[in-house]
Write a protein that holds these residues in place. Sequence first.
Motif, PDB file in Angstrom:
ATOM      1  N   ALA A  54       0.837  -1.208   0.000  1.00 61.71           N
ATOM      2  CA  ALA A  54       0.000   0.000   0.000  1.00 61.71           C
ATOM      3  C   ALA A  54       0.867   1.252   0.000  1.00 61.71           C
ATOM      4  O   ALA A  54       0.608   2.217  -0.739  1.00 61.71           O
ATOM      5  N   GLU A  55       1.899   1.241   0.805  1.00 63.59           N
ATOM      6  CA  GLU A  55       2.800   2.393   0.865  1.00 63.59           C
ATOM      7  C   GLU A  55       3.572   2.561  -0.438  1.00 63.59           C
ATOM      8  O   GLU A  55       3.707   3.678  -0.955  1.00 63.59           O
ATOM      9  N   LEU A  56       4.038   1.442  -0.982  1.00 65.93           N
ATOM     10  CA  LEU A  56       4.810   1.479  -2.221  1.00 65.93           C
ATOM     11  C   LEU A  56       3.975   1.993  -3.390  1.00 65.93           C
ATOM     12  O   LEU A  56       4.461   2.779  -4.220  1.00 65.93           O
ATOM     13  N   MET A  57       2.727   1.545  -3.462  1.00 71.75           N
ATOM     14  CA  MET A  57       1.859   1.873  -4.587  1.00 71.75           C
ATOM     15  C   MET A  57       0.986   3.104  -4.324  1.00 71.75           C
ATOM     16  O   MET A  57       0.103   3.420  -5.107  1.00 71.75           O
ATOM     17  N   LYS A  58       1.228   3.760  -3.191  1.00 72.15           N
ATOM     18  CA  LYS A  58       0.495   4.982  -2.825  1.00 72.15           C
ATOM     19  C   LYS A  58      -1.012   4.734  -2.739  1.00 72.15           C
ATOM     20  O   LYS A  58      -1.836   5.510  -3.266  1.00 72.15           O
ATOM     21  N   CYS A  59      -1.361   3.657  -2.050  1.00 73.14           N
ATOM     22  CA  CYS A  59      -2.754   3.304  -1.810  1.00 73.14           C
ATOM     23  C   CYS A  59      -3.109   3.546  -0.344  1.00 73.14           C
ATOM     24  O   CYS A  59      -2.238   3.602   0.517  1.00 73.14           O
ATOM     25  N   HIS A  60      -4.387   3.674  -0.077  1.00 71.39           N
ATOM     26  CA  HIS A  60      -4.863   3.708   1.305  1.00 71.39           C
ATOM     27  C   HIS A  60      -4.812   2.282   1.851  1.00 71.39           C
ATOM     28  O   HIS A  60      -4.818   1.305   1.092  1.00 71.39           O
ATOM     29  N   TYR A  61      -4.819   2.149   3.167  1.00 72.54           N
ATOM     30  CA  TYR A  61      -4.683   0.816   3.765  1.00 72.54           C
ATOM     31  C   TYR A  61      -5.560   0.679   5.007  1.00 72.54           C
ATOM     32  O   TYR A  61      -5.706   1.620   5.792  1.00 72.54           O
ATOM     33  N   PHE A  62      -6.140  -0.508   5.151  1.00 69.90           N
ATOM     34  CA  PHE A  62      -6.904  -0.844   6.358  1.00 69.90           C
ATOM     35  C   PHE A  62      -6.779  -2.341   6.615  1.00 69.90           C
ATOM     36  O   PHE A  62      -6.745  -3.138   5.673  1.00 69.90           O
ATOM     37  N   ASP A  63      -6.705  -2.718   7.876  1.00 69.98           N
ATOM     38  CA  ASP A  63      -6.637  -4.123   8.273  1.00 69.98           C
ATOM     39  C   ASP A  63      -7.993  -4.533   8.833  1.00 69.98           C
ATOM     40  O   ASP A  63      -8.427  -4.006   9.859  1.00 69.98           O
ATOM     41  N   ALA A  64      -8.670  -5.459   8.154  1.00 69.86           N
ATOM     42  CA  ALA A  64     -10.003  -5.895   8.590  1.00 69.86           C
ATOM     43  C   ALA A  64      -9.987  -6.500   9.980  1.00 69.86           C
ATOM     44  O   ALA A  64     -11.017  -6.523  10.668  1.00 69.86           O
ATOM     45  N   ASN A  65      -8.832  -6.989  10.425  1.00 65.26           N
ATOM     46  CA  ASN A  65      -8.745  -7.577  11.758  1.00 65.26           C
ATOM     47  C   ASN A  65      -8.957  -6.549  12.858  1.00 65.26           C
ATOM     48  O   ASN A  65      -9.273  -6.908  13.990  1.00 65.26           O
ATOM     49  N   GLU A  66      -8.797  -5.284  12.535  1.00 64.08           N
ATOM     50  CA  GLU A  66      -9.028  -4.233  13.521  1.00 64.08           C
ATOM     51  C   GLU A  66     -10.512  -4.035  13.790  1.00 64.08           C
ATOM     52  O   GLU A  66     -10.897  -3.533  14.843  1.00 64.08           O
ATOM     53  N   ALA A  67     -11.348  -4.409  12.830  1.00 69.34           N
ATOM     54  CA  ALA A  67     -12.790  -4.206  12.974  1.00 69.34           C
ATOM     55  C   ALA A  67     -13.532  -5.520  13.232  1.00 69.34           C
ATOM     56  O   ALA A  67     -14.326  -5.625  14.169  1.00 69.34           O
ATOM     57  N   ALA A  68     -13.264  -6.525  12.396  1.00 69.33           N
ATOM     58  CA  ALA A  68     -13.970  -7.810  12.489  1.00 69.33           C
ATOM     59  C   ALA A  68     -13.246  -8.717  13.481  1.00 69.33           C
ATOM     60  O   ALA A  68     -12.353  -9.477  13.101  1.00 69.33           O
ATOM     61  N   THR A  69     -13.623  -8.633  14.726  1.00 70.97           N
ATOM     62  CA  THR A  69     -12.907  -9.363  15.773  1.00 70.97           C
ATOM     63  C   THR A  69     -13.604 -10.656  16.192  1.00 70.97           C
ATOM     64  O   THR A  69     -12.995 -11.497  16.860  1.00 70.97           O
ATOM     65  N   GLU A  70     -14.864 -10.839  15.801  1.00 67.53           N
ATOM     66  CA  GLU A  70     -15.580 -12.059  16.192  1.00 67.53           C
ATOM     67  C   GLU A  70     -15.065 -13.257  15.401  1.00 67.53           C
ATOM     68  O   GLU A  70     -14.889 -13.186  14.183  1.00 67.53           O
ATOM     69  N   ASN A  71     -14.816 -14.365  16.078  1.00 65.40           N
ATOM     70  CA  ASN A  71     -14.336 -15.580  15.425  1.00 65.40           C
ATOM     71  C   ASN A  71     -15.484 -16.409  14.872  1.00 65.40           C
ATOM     72  O   ASN A  71     -16.545 -16.517  15.484  1.00 65.40           O
ATOM     73  N   HIS A 124     -16.679 -19.925  14.300  1.00 71.43           N
ATOM     74  CA  HIS A 124     -16.349 -21.246  14.833  1.00 71.43           C
ATOM     75  C   HIS A 124     -16.855 -22.384  13.944  1.00 71.43           C
ATOM     76  O   HIS A 124     -16.917 -23.532  14.395  1.00 71.43           O
ATOM     77  N   ILE A 125     -17.200 -22.069  12.707  1.00 69.12           N
ATOM     78  CA  ILE A 125     -17.627 -23.101  11.770  1.00 69.12           C
ATOM     79  C   ILE A 125     -16.475 -23.465  10.830  1.00 69.12           C
ATOM     80  O   ILE A 125     -16.082 -24.626  10.743  1.00 69.12           O
ATOM     81  N   ASP A 126     -15.915 -22.459  10.137  1.00 69.07           N
ATOM     82  CA  ASP A 126     -14.782 -22.758   9.259  1.00 69.07           C
ATOM     83  C   ASP A 126     -13.549 -21.911   9.571  1.00 69.07           C
ATOM     84  O   ASP A 126     -12.510 -22.079   8.949  1.00 69.07           O
ATOM     85  N   TYR A 127     -13.686 -20.981  10.519  1.00 70.41           N
ATOM     86  CA  TYR A 127     -12.550 -20.186  11.006  1.00 70.41           C
ATOM     87  C   TYR A 127     -11.903 -19.316   9.935  1.00 70.41           C
ATOM     88  O   TYR A 127     -10.754 -18.941  10.061  1.00 70.41           O
ATOM     89  N   MET A 128     -12.689 -18.926   8.919  1.00 72.76           N
ATOM     90  CA  MET A 128     -12.115 -18.075   7.881  1.00 72.76           C
ATOM     91  C   MET A 128     -13.084 -17.088   7.249  1.00 72.76           C
ATOM     92  O   MET A 128     -12.654 -16.127   6.615  1.00 72.76           O
ATOM     93  N   HIS A 129     -14.374 -17.297   7.413  1.00 69.60           N
ATOM     94  CA  HIS A 129     -15.335 -16.378   6.814  1.00 69.60           C
ATOM     95  C   HIS A 129     -15.932 -15.439   7.864  1.00 69.60           C
ATOM     96  O   HIS A 129     -16.100 -15.810   9.025  1.00 69.60           O
ATOM     97  N   LEU A 130     -16.252 -14.244   7.422  1.00 69.39           N
ATOM     98  CA  LEU A 130     -16.836 -13.253   8.312  1.00 69.39           C
ATOM     99  C   LEU A 130     -18.201 -13.710   8.820  1.00 69.39           C
ATOM    100  O   LEU A 130     -18.981 -14.301   8.079  1.00 69.39           O
ATOM    101  N   THR A 131     -18.478 -13.408  10.060  1.00 67.17           N
ATOM    102  CA  THR A 131     -19.802 -13.623  10.625  1.00 67.17           C
ATOM    103  C   THR A 131     -20.669 -12.405  10.308  1.00 67.17           C
ATOM    104  O   THR A 131     -20.170 -11.395   9.795  1.00 67.17           O
ATOM    105  N   ALA A 132     -21.945 -12.482  10.628  1.00 69.90           N
ATOM    106  CA  ALA A 132     -22.826 -11.330  10.423  1.00 69.90           C
ATOM    107  C   ALA A 132     -22.317 -10.127  11.208  1.00 69.90           C
ATOM    108  O   ALA A 132     -22.331  -8.989  10.721  1.00 69.90           O
ATOM    109  N   GLN A 133     -21.849 -10.384  12.413  1.00 67.88           N
ATOM    110  CA  GLN A 133     -21.296  -9.310  13.230  1.00 67.88           C
ATOM    111  C   GLN A 133     -20.034  -8.736  12.590  1.00 67.88           C
ATOM    112  O   GLN A 133     -19.802  -7.525  12.614  1.00 67.88           O
ATOM    113  N   GLY A 134     -19.216  -9.602  11.991  1.00 69.65           N
ATOM    114  CA  GLY A 134     -18.010  -9.150  11.316  1.00 69.65           C
ATOM    115  C   GLY A 134     -18.320  -8.256  10.132  1.00 69.65           C
ATOM    116  O   GLY A 134     -17.634  -7.249   9.906  1.00 69.65           O
TER     117      GLY A 134
END
Length: 213
Positions: A167-184, A186-196
Motif C-alpha cells: 500500500a505504501e509502495l503503490m500509494k494506496c490507502h490501507y486498512f486491516d479488517a482484523n481491527e474491525a472484524a474481531t468475532e471468530n 467457529h464453523i470454518d474459522y475463515m469467513h466473516l460472521t454477520a457481526q463481522g
Amino acid sequence: MKKHIVCFGDSNTHGYRAEDNGRFGEDQRWTKLLEQYLGDEYLVLEEGLSGRTTCYDDPIHEGLSGLSYIYPCLMSHEPVDLLIIMLGTNDTKERFSSSAACIALGLKRLVAKAIATTDCWRNKANILIITPKNIEKEYEQTEVGATMGRGCAEKSEALGSEFKKIAELMKCHYFDANEAATENNHIDYMHLTAQGHQALAKALADLIPGIIP
C-alpha cells in the motif's frame, strides 16, 4: 452524481455464509451495509467472487484470477471514485505454494493493472487495500481444511505487514479488517460472521469520506 465505490474481493465480499453455505442478505453484507451507512451520495458496487485470488489461475476452478478480471470490472463500472481490494485469503491455499511475500507481489501486480486502467477513473486512481481477516489455525480441523491445505493460517497472519508495504509502495490507502472484524467464526474459522460484516462496514464508513475527493 453519486460517488462510485467498487468492492473487489472474494467470498467475504460476496457474502458467503458458513452456517449453511449460503449468502448473507442485502441487509447483512458489509458492502450493502456500507452503502447504507454512507448515505445517498454513494453507490457501492459489489464485485465479490468466491475463490478469487490476486493473480493466480486456479487449476480446479476457472475465472478466479483477479488480475484477469480487474480491467473489464473497472471499465464496466466507470467512472470509479474508489476501488476497494480485499483479497489474499485464497492465495494462501497449499496448491498455490505461495508465501505471504509472494502473495503481496501478486497484489502489487493487481494494483498496478488497476492504476493503469486510466479510462475508468473519474479523477485519478484511488485504491484502498484491505488485509482480510486472518484465517485461524483451527480451520485445519474443519471440512474446508481438506481443500485449503496446510499452512494457510500462518501465511494469512503474515499478510498484514506485507500488504501494508505494498500500500505504501503503490500509494494506496490501507486498512486491516482484523481491527474491525474481531468475532471468530467457529464453523470454518475463515469467513466473516454477520457481526463481522457489520463491524467492517461501520469502520469503512468512518474511513471512506476522508479518502474520496
